[in-house]
Each structure stands twice: as C-alpha cells, then as structure tokens.
Design a protein around this motif. Sequence first.
Motif, PDB file in Angstrom:
ATOM      1  N   PRO A 107       0.834  -1.213   0.000  1.00 16.44           N
ATOM      2  CA  PRO A 107       0.000   0.000   0.000  1.00 16.44           C
ATOM      3  C   PRO A 107       0.869   1.264   0.000  1.00 16.44           C
ATOM      4  O   PRO A 107       1.955   1.274   0.589  1.00 16.44           O
ATOM      5  CB  PRO A 107      -0.786  -0.100   1.302  1.00 16.44           C
ATOM      6  CG  PRO A 107      -0.635  -1.507   1.771  1.00 16.44           C
ATOM      7  CD  PRO A 107       0.657  -2.008   1.210  1.00 16.44           C
ATOM      8  N   PHE A 108       0.398   2.299  -0.659  1.00 17.30           N
ATOM      9  CA  PHE A 108       1.075   3.595  -0.596  1.00 17.30           C
ATOM     10  C   PHE A 108       1.196   3.979   0.879  1.00 17.30           C
ATOM     11  O   PHE A 108       0.261   3.798   1.659  1.00 17.30           O
ATOM     12  CB  PHE A 108       0.268   4.660  -1.323  1.00 17.30           C
ATOM     13  CG  PHE A 108       0.457   4.684  -2.822  1.00 17.30           C
ATOM     14  CD1 PHE A 108       0.773   3.544  -3.540  1.00 17.30           C
ATOM     15  CD2 PHE A 108       0.299   5.865  -3.515  1.00 17.30           C
ATOM     16  CE1 PHE A 108       0.936   3.580  -4.912  1.00 17.30           C
ATOM     17  CE2 PHE A 108       0.455   5.915  -4.889  1.00 17.30           C
ATOM     18  CZ  PHE A 108       0.775   4.773  -5.588  1.00 17.30           C
ATOM     19  N   GLY A 109       2.351   4.501   1.268  1.00 16.83           N
ATOM     20  CA  GLY A 109       2.587   4.937   2.633  1.00 16.83           C
ATOM     21  C   GLY A 109       3.122   3.861   3.554  1.00 16.83           C
ATOM     22  O   GLY A 109       3.466   4.152   4.693  1.00 16.83           O
ATOM     23  N   THR A 110       3.227   2.622   3.073  1.00 17.16           N
ATOM     24  CA  THR A 110       3.709   1.525   3.904  1.00 17.16           C
ATOM     25  C   THR A 110       5.107   1.108   3.458  1.00 17.16           C
ATOM     26  O   THR A 110       5.332   0.858   2.278  1.00 17.16           O
ATOM     27  CB  THR A 110       2.763   0.313   3.810  1.00 17.16           C
ATOM     28  OG1 THR A 110       1.458   0.718   4.219  1.00 17.16           O
ATOM     29  CG2 THR A 110       3.236  -0.831   4.693  1.00 17.16           C
ATOM     30  N   GLY A 111       6.037   1.026   4.399  1.00 17.62           N
ATOM     31  CA  GLY A 111       7.406   0.621   4.081  1.00 17.62           C
ATOM     32  C   GLY A 111       8.130   1.681   3.268  1.00 17.62           C
ATOM     33  O   GLY A 111       7.606   2.769   3.007  1.00 17.62           O
ATOM     34  N   VAL A 112       9.338   1.361   2.860  1.00 18.53           N
ATOM     35  CA  VAL A 112      10.175   2.313   2.125  1.00 18.53           C
ATOM     36  C   VAL A 112       9.580   2.573   0.743  1.00 18.53           C
ATOM     37  O   VAL A 112       9.477   3.728   0.308  1.00 18.53           O
ATOM     38  CB  VAL A 112      11.630   1.802   2.032  1.00 18.53           C
ATOM     39  CG1 VAL A 112      12.502   2.798   1.277  1.00 18.53           C
ATOM     40  CG2 VAL A 112      12.216   1.547   3.426  1.00 18.53           C
ATOM     41  N   CYS A 113       9.167   1.520   0.043  1.00 16.45           N
ATOM     42  CA  CYS A 113       8.573   1.700  -1.290  1.00 16.45           C
ATOM     43  C   CYS A 113       7.276   2.485  -1.212  1.00 16.45           C
ATOM     44  O   CYS A 113       7.027   3.387  -2.021  1.00 16.45           O
ATOM     45  CB  CYS A 113       8.336   0.349  -1.964  1.00 16.45           C
ATOM     46  SG  CYS A 113       9.844  -0.455  -2.509  1.00 16.45           S
ATOM     47  N   GLY A 114       6.445   2.156  -0.240  1.00 17.69           N
ATOM     48  CA  GLY A 114       5.184   2.867  -0.079  1.00 17.69           C
ATOM     49  C   GLY A 114       5.375   4.327   0.291  1.00 17.69           C
ATOM     50  O   GLY A 114       4.610   5.197  -0.139  1.00 17.69           O
ATOM     51  N   ALA A 115       6.419   4.618   1.085  1.00 18.72           N
ATOM     52  CA  ALA A 115       6.736   6.009   1.434  1.00 18.72           C
ATOM     53  C   ALA A 115       7.155   6.784   0.192  1.00 18.72           C
ATOM     54  O   ALA A 115       6.742   7.932  -0.010  1.00 18.72           O
ATOM     55  CB  ALA A 115       7.835   6.055   2.498  1.00 18.72           C
ATOM     56  N   ALA A 116       7.969   6.153  -0.651  1.00 20.31           N
ATOM     57  CA  ALA A 116       8.385   6.800  -1.900  1.00 20.31           C
ATOM     58  C   ALA A 116       7.195   7.041  -2.815  1.00 20.31           C
ATOM     59  O   ALA A 116       7.087   8.093  -3.454  1.00 20.31           O
ATOM     60  CB  ALA A 116       9.440   5.951  -2.609  1.00 20.31           C
ATOM     61  N   ALA A 117       6.289   6.079  -2.877  1.00 22.92           N
ATOM     62  CA  ALA A 117       5.105   6.209  -3.726  1.00 22.92           C
ATOM     63  C   ALA A 117       4.201   7.335  -3.233  1.00 22.92           C
ATOM     64  O   ALA A 117       3.718   8.156  -4.015  1.00 22.92           O
ATOM     65  CB  ALA A 117       4.341   4.890  -3.773  1.00 22.92           C
ATOM     66  N   ALA A 118       3.961   7.377  -1.932  1.00 22.46           N
ATOM     67  CA  ALA A 118       3.048   8.377  -1.366  1.00 22.46           C
ATOM     68  C   ALA A 118       3.605   9.793  -1.485  1.00 22.46           C
ATOM     69  O   ALA A 118       2.866  10.729  -1.775  1.00 22.46           O
ATOM     70  CB  ALA A 118       2.749   8.048   0.091  1.00 22.46           C
ATOM     71  N   SER A 119       4.913   9.943  -1.263  1.00 22.55           N
ATOM     72  CA  SER A 119       5.534  11.275  -1.264  1.00 22.55           C
ATOM     73  C   SER A 119       6.080  11.683  -2.621  1.00 22.55           C
ATOM     74  O   SER A 119       6.344  12.861  -2.852  1.00 22.55           O
ATOM     75  CB  SER A 119       6.683  11.314  -0.255  1.00 22.55           C
ATOM     76  OG  SER A 119       7.738  10.461  -0.678  1.00 22.55           O
ATOM     77  N   GLN A 120       6.262  10.701  -3.505  1.00 21.72           N
ATOM     78  CA  GLN A 120       6.943  10.900  -4.790  1.00 21.72           C
ATOM     79  C   GLN A 120       8.330  11.504  -4.574  1.00 21.72           C
ATOM     80  O   GLN A 120       8.819  12.278  -5.382  1.00 21.72           O
ATOM     81  CB  GLN A 120       6.102  11.731  -5.751  1.00 21.72           C
ATOM     82  CG  GLN A 120       4.850  11.023  -6.211  1.00 21.72           C
ATOM     83  CD  GLN A 120       4.126  11.720  -7.334  1.00 21.72           C
ATOM     84  OE1 GLN A 120       4.612  12.670  -7.934  1.00 21.72           O
ATOM     85  NE2 GLN A 120       2.944  11.233  -7.655  1.00 21.72           N
TER      86      GLN A 120
END
Length: 159
Positions: free
Chosen positions: A78-91
């Motif tokens: 999910p966006f906002g979860t973990g390192v990848c999700g943090a990158a996705a949510a914040s761009q």
Amino acid sequence: MYDFKTEAADKATLYKDLLSAAEGLTAGEPDPIANMANVAALIWETLPDINWAGFYRNVDGELVLGPFQGRPACIRIPFGTGVCGAAAASQEVQRVDDVHAFPGHIACDAASASELVVPIVRDGKLIAVLDIDSPSPARFSGEDEAGCVALGELLAKVL
C-alpha cells in the motif's frame, strides 16, 4: 545479444555507463514490462553489493510487484507503507541506511540492510518505483541516488 559489462573506476562513470546501456536497451521498445525487465537485469549485473533490484508498478493506487532480480518479494504494498510505499506516497526518493530502523519497514528479505527507492513519475503521476536493496548498511551514497534518479528520469519516458 546484449553484453553490457560496466566496470568503472568511479561511481560517476559507472552510472553514466549504466544510463547509456539502459537507453540502448529501451530505445524503440514500447512495452513497459519488457523495459523494466531489461533494466532490472542491467542494474543487477552492474551494481555491486546489492541483493534485489526491480520495480513496483502503480496499479490503481497500490504498488504491485513488477520485473525484478533477486529473491522472491512482497507482491502488493500500500502507498505509505514501508520504504517503497513512502516513496510512492511522497513521490520523493527514499535512501535508507538502516531499513530495520525505518518505521513500518516491510522485510521481504531479512538479508536487506539498506535500500534506495526512486519514484518514477511522468506528468505528475506515479508510474512505478525503482527499488534497490543491499545486504550492507549504508550501502547507497548521494552518488548512487543521483545516478538512480537519472535512470528514473529516463524510465519515466519509456514506461
């Protein structure tokens, strides 16, 4: 047959050569999955001291596993979860020296100690994230980040 052997004495040259090889591999190929697959393999063959390199694609607001090299990985993030999700949510790029200290880190591979995640964005929309893991703490430097951001900019045009 493609044979891209990149063994540069310094990181600036390494990333210049990596970017050039990625341009060559993706030139004229319209299929984003094929381009992600070749670039993941290229990163795997080029960068030292990594244990995972690949992509998570933005599918309806959720990160879904794309082409990669390394051990099996988490399928959905999910966006906002973990390192990848943090990158996705914040761009925004996430360069993490110690993934075990990152709040909400998802341990797909317990051997990973540091991580670099680059959002791939076109026209303000997240297409995917490029995710690279290493078993060494603090593996990724500012030079690695800059090189992977340049790679992400190229990929935004071909994915």
